[in-house]
Design a protein around this motif. Sequence first.
Motif, PDB file in Angstrom:
ATOM      1  N   GLU A   1     -15.326   1.911   4.254  1.00 14.11           N
ATOM      2  CA  GLU A   1     -14.319   2.285   5.238  1.00 14.11           C
ATOM      3  C   GLU A   1     -13.150   1.303   5.139  1.00 14.11           C
ATOM      4  O   GLU A   1     -13.347   0.099   5.117  1.00 14.11           O
ATOM      5  N   VAL A   2     -11.924   1.831   5.070  1.00 10.60           N
ATOM      6  CA  VAL A   2     -10.753   0.981   4.890  1.00 10.60           C
ATOM      7  C   VAL A   2     -10.274   0.466   6.242  1.00 10.60           C
ATOM      8  O   VAL A   2      -9.855   1.243   7.099  1.00 10.60           O
ATOM      9  N   VAL A   3     -10.334  -0.849   6.447  1.00  6.22           N
ATOM     10  CA  VAL A   3      -9.854  -1.466   7.684  1.00  6.22           C
ATOM     11  C   VAL A   3      -8.346  -1.693   7.574  1.00  6.22           C
ATOM     12  O   VAL A   3      -7.849  -2.174   6.553  1.00  6.22           O
ATOM     13  N   ILE A   4      -7.631  -1.350   8.634  1.00  3.00           N
ATOM     14  CA  ILE A   4      -6.178  -1.466   8.661  1.00  3.00           C
ATOM     15  C   ILE A   4      -5.786  -2.616   9.579  1.00  3.00           C
ATOM     16  O   ILE A   4      -6.147  -2.633  10.758  1.00  3.00           O
ATOM     17  N   ASP A   5      -5.064  -3.587   9.041  1.00  7.29           N
ATOM     18  CA  ASP A   5      -4.631  -4.724   9.849  1.00  7.29           C
ATOM     19  C   ASP A   5      -3.546  -4.285  10.835  1.00  7.29           C
ATOM     20  O   ASP A   5      -2.903  -3.244  10.664  1.00  7.29           O
TER      21      ASP A   5
ATOM     22  N   ASP B   1      -0.513  -5.408  11.577  1.00  3.65           N
ATOM     23  CA  ASP B   1       0.859  -5.299  11.081  1.00  3.65           C
ATOM     24  C   ASP B   1       1.062  -3.982  10.345  1.00  3.65           C
ATOM     25  O   ASP B   1       2.093  -3.306  10.514  1.00  3.65           O
ATOM     26  N   THR B   2       0.099  -3.603   9.519  1.00  5.36           N
ATOM     27  CA  THR B   2       0.204  -2.341   8.784  1.00  5.36           C
ATOM     28  C   THR B   2       0.130  -1.161   9.740  1.00  5.36           C
ATOM     29  O   THR B   2       0.851  -0.163   9.569  1.00  5.36           O
ATOM     30  N   ALA B   3      -0.712  -1.274  10.768  1.00  8.60           N
ATOM     31  CA  ALA B   3      -0.818  -0.196  11.757  1.00  8.60           C
ATOM     32  C   ALA B   3       0.513   0.012  12.474  1.00  8.60           C
ATOM     33  O   ALA B   3       0.915   1.153  12.750  1.00  8.60           O
ATOM     34  N   ARG B   4       1.216  -1.090  12.768  1.00 10.16           N
ATOM     35  CA  ARG B   4       2.523  -0.962  13.417  1.00 10.16           C
ATOM     36  C   ARG B   4       3.527  -0.266  12.487  1.00 10.16           C
ATOM     37  O   ARG B   4       4.366   0.521  12.931  1.00 10.16           O
ATOM     38  N   ARG B   5       3.425  -0.548  11.207  1.00 14.01           N
ATOM     39  CA  ARG B   5       4.303   0.132  10.256  1.00 14.01           C
ATOM     40  C   ARG B   5       4.012   1.627  10.247  1.00 14.01           C
ATOM     41  O   ARG B   5       4.929   2.444  10.228  1.00 14.01           O
ATOM     42  N   TYR B   6       2.731   1.978  10.273  1.00 15.96           N
ATOM     43  CA  TYR B   6       2.375   3.392  10.277  1.00 15.96           C
ATOM     44  C   TYR B   6       2.852   4.066  11.561  1.00 15.96           C
ATOM     45  O   TYR B   6       3.236   5.243  11.556  1.00 15.96           O
ATOM     46  N   ALA B   7       2.820   3.324  12.666  1.00 16.90           N
ATOM     47  CA  ALA B   7       3.268   3.890  13.939  1.00 16.90           C
ATOM     48  C   ALA B   7       4.752   4.250  13.901  1.00 16.90           C
ATOM     49  O   ALA B   7       5.203   5.159  14.615  1.00 16.90           O
ATOM     50  N   ALA B   8       5.511   3.536  13.063  1.00 17.09           N
ATOM     51  CA  ALA B   8       6.956   3.767  12.986  1.00 17.09           C
ATOM     52  C   ALA B   8       7.351   4.645  11.804  1.00 17.09           C
ATOM     53  O   ALA B   8       8.532   4.971  11.645  1.00 17.09           O
ATOM     54  N   GLU B   9       6.405   5.029  10.970  1.00 16.11           N
ATOM     55  CA  GLU B   9       6.721   5.819   9.777  1.00 16.11           C
ATOM     56  C   GLU B   9       7.176   7.228  10.185  1.00 16.11           C
ATOM     57  O   GLU B   9       6.465   7.941  10.889  1.00 16.11           O
ATOM     58  N   PRO B  10       8.362   7.641   9.769  1.00 16.67           N
ATOM     59  CA  PRO B  10       8.871   8.945  10.187  1.00 16.67           C
ATOM     60  C   PRO B  10       8.292  10.094   9.357  1.00 16.67           C
ATOM     61  O   PRO B  10       7.673   9.877   8.315  1.00 16.67           O
TER      62      PRO B  10
ATOM     63  N   ASN C   1      -7.652   9.931  -8.146  1.00 23.30           N
ATOM     64  CA  ASN C   1      -8.213   8.625  -7.743  1.00 23.30           C
ATOM     65  C   ASN C   1      -7.127   7.564  -7.580  1.00 23.30           C
ATOM     66  O   ASN C   1      -7.338   6.388  -7.878  1.00 23.30           O
ATOM     67  N   LEU C   2      -5.974   7.985  -7.100  1.00 22.54           N
ATOM     68  CA  LEU C   2      -4.876   7.066  -6.816  1.00 22.54           C
ATOM     69  C   LEU C   2      -4.551   7.126  -5.323  1.00 22.54           C
ATOM     70  O   LEU C   2      -4.812   8.128  -4.658  1.00 22.54           O
ATOM     71  N   CYS C   3      -3.987   6.038  -4.809  1.00 16.07           N
ATOM     72  CA  CYS C   3      -3.683   5.935  -3.379  1.00 16.07           C
ATOM     73  C   CYS C   3      -2.379   6.671  -3.067  1.00 16.07           C
ATOM     74  O   CYS C   3      -1.313   6.344  -3.598  1.00 16.07           O
ATOM     75  N   GLU C   4      -2.470   7.656  -2.179  1.00  6.86           N
ATOM     76  CA  GLU C   4      -1.290   8.429  -1.803  1.00  6.86           C
ATOM     77  C   GLU C   4      -0.289   7.570  -1.041  1.00  6.86           C
ATOM     78  O   GLU C   4       0.929   7.746  -1.174  1.00  6.86           O
ATOM     79  N   ILE C   5      -0.775   6.613  -0.235  1.00  4.64           N
ATOM     80  CA  ILE C   5       0.125   5.724   0.503  1.00  4.64           C
ATOM     81  C   ILE C   5       0.927   4.866  -0.473  1.00  4.64           C
ATOM     82  O   ILE C   5       2.145   4.699  -0.340  1.00  4.64           O
ATOM     83  N   HIS C   6       0.233   4.321  -1.469  1.00  2.00           N
ATOM     84  CA  HIS C   6       0.892   3.503  -2.490  1.00  2.00           C
ATOM     85  C   HIS C   6       1.943   4.325  -3.223  1.00  2.00           C
ATOM     86  O   HIS C   6       3.070   3.857  -3.465  1.00  2.00           O
TER      87      HIS C   6
ATOM     88  N   GLU D   1       3.261  -0.387  -2.607  1.00  2.00           N
ATOM     89  CA  GLU D   1       2.094  -1.233  -2.363  1.00  2.00           C
ATOM     90  C   GLU D   1       2.195  -1.963  -1.032  1.00  2.00           C
ATOM     91  O   GLU D   1       1.191  -2.159  -0.337  1.00  2.00           O
ATOM     92  N   ALA D   2       3.391  -2.373  -0.642  1.00  2.00           N
ATOM     93  CA  ALA D   2       3.556  -3.155   0.589  1.00  2.00           C
ATOM     94  C   ALA D   2       3.131  -2.372   1.825  1.00  2.00           C
ATOM     95  O   ALA D   2       2.871  -2.971   2.877  1.00  2.00           O
ATOM     96  N   ALA D   3       3.050  -1.043   1.717  1.00  2.00           N
ATOM     97  CA  ALA D   3       2.656  -0.220   2.863  1.00  2.00           C
ATOM     98  C   ALA D   3       1.145  -0.065   2.985  1.00  2.00           C
ATOM     99  O   ALA D   3       0.663   0.484   3.976  1.00  2.00           O
ATOM    100  N   THR D   4       0.405  -0.538   2.011  1.00  2.00           N
ATOM    101  CA  THR D   4      -1.050  -0.471   2.105  1.00  2.00           C
ATOM    102  C   THR D   4      -1.560  -1.643   2.943  1.00  2.00           C
ATOM    103  O   THR D   4      -0.856  -2.633   3.154  1.00  2.00           O
ATOM    104  N   SER D   5      -2.795  -1.541   3.410  1.00  2.00           N
ATOM    105  CA  SER D   5      -3.362  -2.582   4.270  1.00  2.00           C
ATOM    106  C   SER D   5      -3.632  -3.861   3.483  1.00  2.00           C
ATOM    107  O   SER D   5      -3.683  -3.850   2.244  1.00  2.00           O
TER     108      SER D   5
END
Length: 342
Positions: free
Chosen positions: A28-32, A34-43, A78-83, A88-92
């Motif tokens: 399970e991928v844990v999200i820190d 700071d990254t969660a706040r970025r996701y909260a603001a992602e349009p 098998n690649l990260c869609e977020i990346h 990369e900076a948007a990943t946890s």
Amino acid sequence: MLLRVPDYFEQFRCLAGDCPHTCCAKWEVVIDEDTARRYAAEPGPFGERLRSVLQRDQEGDLCFPLDGGRCPFLDGENLCEIHRRLGEAATSVTCREHPRFTEEYGPFREITLSASCPAANALLLGSRESLTFRETESGGVEEPGDPWLSWLLPLRQRMLEVTGDRSRPLRRRLAEVLALALEAQLCLDREREEDLAELIAGWQPKWTERAAGGPGLFPEALAYLAELETLEPEWTALLKQAEQAAPAPGEEALLERITAYFLFRYPLKAVNDGDVLGRVQFCVLAVLTVERLAAVCGLGEALRRFSCEIEHSQENLDRLLEGFWQSETFALERFWNELSAR
């Protein structure tokens, strides 16, 4: 700040979509935060999707729950869609740092590449030379180190020197490392920390092999491991197979490198609780268990699975440290018997 890493560290490259055991599945991928706040603001729609998937687990950590055993953002290649979409900076932090184990000790930092990662595993087992560790100056503010580091560092260094002395069989070297850890632990238990520097400076290997007079670690140690938290059901099946399989001696040069990998990671952690002996017992158990499992699945796969199931579970590490003090399965006499068996 001083940075210390294994000699193959700079050669590491993530296999990305070509990895046969992607780190974006089963865990399970844990999200820190700071990254969660970025996701909260992602349009946009992708931001909405990020927020719709993000949940808190039973421990209260933010995470992406697995979907069919895979991260919901692991695509068909098998690649990260977020990346891919955000960089990369948007990943946890978890995703950016894996497979690195980073330990901060105040005046220095140490980073190990987890043997659970196929690429790191291949680098560790891709040479038969003794494993060494490189030091460089890196950025970061130095902080005062714990006073115990002044003797834990030379203690570990002596253990690594004993491990790398190929004039003696590896099992004897493992016994000598364990004997040194026992003597150091006795000094601590007697509150004679001042004797440790003299012990380490003057200590010479003196283990005398003896005929095994009782049970060793196996197969009981494998049964104990099977009772711990399990990531994959195949792990339990592998342990059962190894209980039945005839043990086969592994290649000592590679097992020596595995020993150095574990000794680099664990003895210094005694700075937190003074349990030097338990952590060295863990290192010895790890090497012997990997050798035992290798008879069933090969050395690289045995090491990868052990690292996945044990090194990445703090619960399992804690239960083993408790077991070294409390369980007859891990009595020191059983270690001596196992190391004298052949």
